[in-house]
Design an enzyme around this catalytic site. Sequence first.
Site, PDB file in Angstrom:
ATOM      1  N   SER A   1       0.842  -1.194   0.000  1.00 48.26           N
ATOM      2  CA  SER A   1       0.000   0.000   0.000  1.00 48.26           C
ATOM      3  C   SER A   1       0.883   1.252   0.000  1.00 48.26           C
ATOM      4  CB  SER A   1      -0.962  -0.044   1.198  1.00 48.26           C
ATOM      5  OG  SER A   1      -2.019   0.877   1.038  1.00 48.26           O
TER       6      SER A   1
ATOM      7  N   GLU B   1      -1.625  -2.796  -8.196  1.00 46.80           N
ATOM      8  CA  GLU B   1      -2.923  -2.960  -7.544  1.00 46.80           C
ATOM      9  C   GLU B   1      -3.246  -1.634  -6.883  1.00 46.80           C
ATOM     10  OE1 GLU B   1      -3.419  -3.131  -3.928  1.00 46.80           O
ATOM     11  OE2 GLU B   1      -1.334  -2.604  -3.531  1.00 46.80           O
TER      12      GLU B   1
ATOM     13  N   HIS C   1      -4.701  -5.471  -1.798  1.00 42.63           N
ATOM     14  CA  HIS C   1      -5.585  -5.202  -0.669  1.00 42.63           C
ATOM     15  C   HIS C   1      -6.694  -6.243  -0.506  1.00 42.63           C
ATOM     16  CE1 HIS C   1      -3.613  -1.284  -1.050  1.00 42.63           C
ATOM     17  NE2 HIS C   1      -4.054  -0.990   0.148  1.00 42.63           N
TER      18      HIS C   1
END
Length: 319
Positions: free
Chosen positions: A123, A220, A285
């Site tokens: 992230s 992502e 995620h």
Amino acid sequence: MTEGPHGATPLARPPRLRPGMRAAVVAPSGPVPADRLEEGLGVLRGWGLEPVVMPHVRDVHPELDYLAGSDADRAADLRAAWCDPSVDAVFCARGGYGAHRMVDLLDWAAIRAAGPKVFVGYSDITALHEAFALRAGFATLHGPMVATEGFLKDAPAREHLRATLFEPETVLTLESPTAAALVPGRARGILYGGCVSLLAAAIGTPHARTGARGGLLAVEDTGEEPYRLDGILTRLLRSGALAGLSGVVCGSWQECGPYEKVRAVLADRFGPLGIPVVEELGFGHGPASPTVPLGVPAVLNAPADGGRCTLTVEVPALL
């Protein structure tokens, strides 16, 4: 991946972990829930590791409460952990926001001199993965963080990380029942990437990637609506940051809107590059997310006949 600072040379891999090794926990981004931190430390101990919680992990910035303490303190924790010869691994507690605020405060000369270590996060931590690759030449792991649901409650994700850390030769191939070829083909390159919005945010900043020759991009994200994802990918394309890319592997797109619309954006933006593109390989995620080794050579296989799509690293993630 390096070419000078940006090309296609595999990065330096750290040693694998063994029971008894010391694992530092840092908080480069958002504040860390105390109960989740304690639970995560228990998991590390269960793996036979000795956790070391750095001094500012439990901090909250007095005014900007979305940060785990000041930029200087968060950077100091990471530098101290990396440069401590008794520490074998550095685990991020969580993502959120803030890593790219402190990345330029790190002493990259000292980090390079200390050599590669296991580094785990994803992230917002994408900003640090890129910095370790481009400024230190170190391979890192895009994987679940110690004080997050993906580490604490998602047994498949946690077990894949454990195997990557202790038995990396057992997890050389990543696949998913949902994976499919958006653009068929076969590609080889040095893996890099992470949260695609963080890659776009780095454009124009010091030490940012200016090309991707020989690179295999893994991307992502979460919470980016299709039109925003279009803008993120368009910025990467217009900047030249994806020039020379050999292939693209896409993970999960949690809370990014209806997947058919996300797929349309991915096909529209990546399709014209004329390189293999695989969708829904599962990292990121979403649930059961596998750990992706960054900075190592890998082969992406996207059969035209609808066969099994795979991402296979050519060397174990860790030595």
